[in-house]
Design a protein around this motif. Structure first.
Motif, PDB file in Angstrom:
ATOM      1  N   ALA A 166     -13.347 -59.796  69.896  1.00  0.00           N
ATOM      2  CA  ALA A 166     -12.860 -58.460  70.238  1.00  0.00           C
ATOM      3  C   ALA A 166     -12.293 -57.769  69.001  1.00  0.00           C
ATOM      4  O   ALA A 166     -12.530 -56.573  68.774  1.00  0.00           O
ATOM      5  N   PHE A 167     -11.544 -58.509  68.182  1.00  0.00           N
ATOM      6  CA  PHE A 167     -10.989 -57.941  66.945  1.00  0.00           C
ATOM      7  C   PHE A 167     -12.134 -57.475  66.035  1.00  0.00           C
ATOM      8  O   PHE A 167     -12.070 -56.391  65.443  1.00  0.00           O
ATOM      9  N   ALA A 168     -13.175 -58.314  65.906  1.00  0.00           N
ATOM     10  CA  ALA A 168     -14.286 -57.978  65.018  1.00  0.00           C
ATOM     11  C   ALA A 168     -15.018 -56.730  65.504  1.00  0.00           C
ATOM     12  O   ALA A 168     -15.380 -55.856  64.707  1.00  0.00           O
ATOM     13  N   ALA A 169     -15.243 -56.641  66.818  1.00  0.00           N
ATOM     14  CA  ALA A 169     -15.922 -55.460  67.356  1.00  0.00           C
ATOM     15  C   ALA A 169     -15.102 -54.202  67.102  1.00  0.00           C
ATOM     16  O   ALA A 169     -15.641 -53.148  66.749  1.00  0.00           O
ATOM     17  N   LEU A 170     -13.787 -54.304  67.266  1.00  0.00           N
ATOM     18  CA  LEU A 170     -12.930 -53.142  66.993  1.00  0.00           C
ATOM     19  C   LEU A 170     -12.943 -52.772  65.517  1.00  0.00           C
ATOM     20  O   LEU A 170     -12.829 -51.597  65.169  1.00  0.00           O
ATOM     21  N   ALA A 171     -13.068 -53.757  64.643  1.00  0.00           N
ATOM     22  CA  ALA A 171     -13.140 -53.455  63.214  1.00  0.00           C
ATOM     23  C   ALA A 171     -14.407 -52.668  62.890  1.00  0.00           C
ATOM     24  O   ALA A 171     -14.407 -51.791  62.020  1.00  0.00           O
ATOM     25  N   LEU A 172     -15.500 -52.974  63.596  1.00  0.00           N
ATOM     26  CA  LEU A 172     -16.763 -52.272  63.358  1.00  0.00           C
ATOM     27  C   LEU A 172     -16.807 -50.917  64.049  1.00  0.00           C
ATOM     28  O   LEU A 172     -17.415 -49.972  63.534  1.00  0.00           O
ATOM     29  N   TRP A 173     -16.175 -50.816  65.232  1.00  0.00           N
ATOM     30  CA  TRP A 173     -16.159 -49.570  66.004  1.00  0.00           C
ATOM     31  C   TRP A 173     -14.708 -49.222  66.330  1.00  0.00           C
ATOM     32  O   TRP A 173     -14.238 -49.419  67.461  1.00  0.00           O
ATOM     33  N   PRO A 174     -13.963 -48.727  65.352  1.00  0.00           N
ATOM     34  CA  PRO A 174     -12.509 -48.601  65.488  1.00  0.00           C
ATOM     35  C   PRO A 174     -12.040 -47.545  66.475  1.00  0.00           C
ATOM     36  O   PRO A 174     -10.844 -47.511  66.793  1.00  0.00           O
ATOM     37  N   ARG A 175     -12.928 -46.699  66.993  1.00  0.00           N
ATOM     38  CA  ARG A 175     -12.512 -45.680  67.955  1.00  0.00           C
ATOM     39  C   ARG A 175     -12.878 -46.057  69.383  1.00  0.00           C
ATOM     40  O   ARG A 175     -12.739 -45.257  70.303  1.00  0.00           O
TER      41      ARG A 175
END
Length: 310
Positions: A166-175
């Motif tokens: 989940a952290f990694a996905a948010l890093a790639l798609w921060p919005r």
């Protein structure tokens, strides 16, 4: 701390994989017994170990239950009592950092590396440090999805463990809106601690992560926050098959599911379940003996125009 014992054996890869498959079919397997299996070493791909962790000294009946996973084989088991420490923490401590796509995943024992997306995931009571082939493969596949121009506005990580994916996905798609869930309540505290360490904001707004304890998609909050355009599930092949229809209902047309936790020998059955649920394969990756699948939900087919001729 409660006792923790292990029953361990070293067997050929084919025997280990058959035991892992038998474990998934064992409906009466004790919920607090954890089974793991993997290569003994990178340079010995055909030599595997299978280990069962259980919270008591195993009886003869317990050993017989484990041996039943190895039908047709007669492995030698070693029974060991672990020190009075959390066994997951002990097993994960001192792990070397890994690189998967742009991600650098390390324990606090190692320094950061400039130019990477750096995550610190301490040894903990939850799975998902990034060192297992399935987690590392998911990190690499998320990066591949980003490179191929996939836009994510609403994502969910089912079976999040440490929260890393989940952290990694948010890093790639921060919005994006982001939700993480796990069936194990202990993961809530683990995810909260790891979020603080990695400057991930917990909350319900875009760019923040909401954590929930849930079994599959059976939670009103998971349903309310959907539908999702990215659903991540690094769990096991059996549950992945069972959840195919639920995942399809939770994902928008054209949306993506990222599946892992399945051996390459289990891939055919999992893919078939998702084709029946309305998905098509976008990409696959094999990391060791484990398959990582990216599938996209089919969009509604256009209606055929009626012929003007009579």
């Amino acid at each position: 701390m409660a006792d923790c014992w292990t029953i361990r054996t070293e067997v050929p890869r084919s025997v280990a994989q058959a035991a892992l498959l038998a474990h998934e079919e064992a409906v009466d397997w004790p919920y607090d017994w954890v089974l793991t299996g993997m290569e003994i070493a990178d340079d010995r791909p055909e030599d595997w170990f299978v280990e069962v962790y259980l919270p008591k000294k195993p009886t003869a009946a317990d050993r017989k239950r484990v041996a039943a996973l190895f039908a047709g084989s007669s492995p030698n088991f070693t029974v060991t009592k672990l020190p009075d420490e959390d066994w997951v923490t002990v097993s994960q401590s001192g792990l070397e950092p890994i690189v998967a796509g742009p991600f650098y995943v390390r324990t606090p024992d190692f320094p950061p590396v400039l130019g990477t997306i750096d995550f610190v995931i301490p040894a903990s009571q939850a799975f998902g440090t990034g060192h297992h082939a399935t987690t590392a493969g998911c990190l690499a596949m998320l990066a591949a999805m980003k490179r191929r121009g996939i836009a994510v506005r609403n994502l969910v990580d089912i079976g999040t463990g440490t929260g890393l994916l989940a952290f990694a996905a948010l890093a790639l798609w921060p919005r994006a809106l982001a939700t993480a869930s796990d069936i194990d309540p202990v993961c809530t505290g683990v995810v909260e601690a790891n979020a603080a360490t990695n400057n991930v904001t917990l909350g319900a707004q875009r760019g923040e992560l909401t954590m929930v304890v849930a079994d599959g998609m059976a939670d009103p909050l998971l349903r309310a926050r959907g539908p999702y355009d990215l659903l991540i599930a690094n769990i096991l092949a059996g549950p992945l098959e069972e959840l195919a229809a639920d995942f399809s209902s939770a994902v928008v047309p054209g949306g993506s599911v990222l599946l892992a936790g399945l051996l390459e020998t289990q891939e055919r059955a999992v893919r078939a379940a998702y084709v029946r649920a309305g998905f098509r394969l976008a990409a696959r990756m094999v990391n060791g003996d484990w398959s990582i699948l990216w599938l996209r939900k089919r969009t509604r087919q256009p209606l055929h125009r009626a012929s003007a001729s009579r």
